[in-house]
Design a protein around this motif. Sequence first.
Motif: not given
Length: 107
Positions: A28-30, A32-38, A91-92
């Motif tokens: 779930a954290y990943v 959030v990461v995708l939402a921020q960096y993708d 992968e992330l």
Amino acid sequence: FFCCFFIKKNLKPKQILQMGYTDEQIGAYVGVVLAQYDKDGNGTLDRNEFTGFIQGFSKECGLDPVPNQGECDQALKDLDKDGSGSLSKDELIQLVKILLAAASGGN
């Protein structure tokens, strides 16, 4: 919900590990990461998006020195199991586990 918890609490990656979150929660954290960096919204991190993520994550975890572009490129190549030139969510997740272990002094 886990993502909202991170956002509301403004937790840093090292805090995530210290709190003992599960694989599902790291996933779930990943998200959030995708939402921020993708930036292009395709569900993966390309070279530039990945570099921004890895450098920001490293700074938040207190890792020194922060990886340079060449190191990020090599990490992308090593982690990109399907050869797509970008990192998928799965992968992330593996990468975040590695980074969290490094931030905690683990292997």
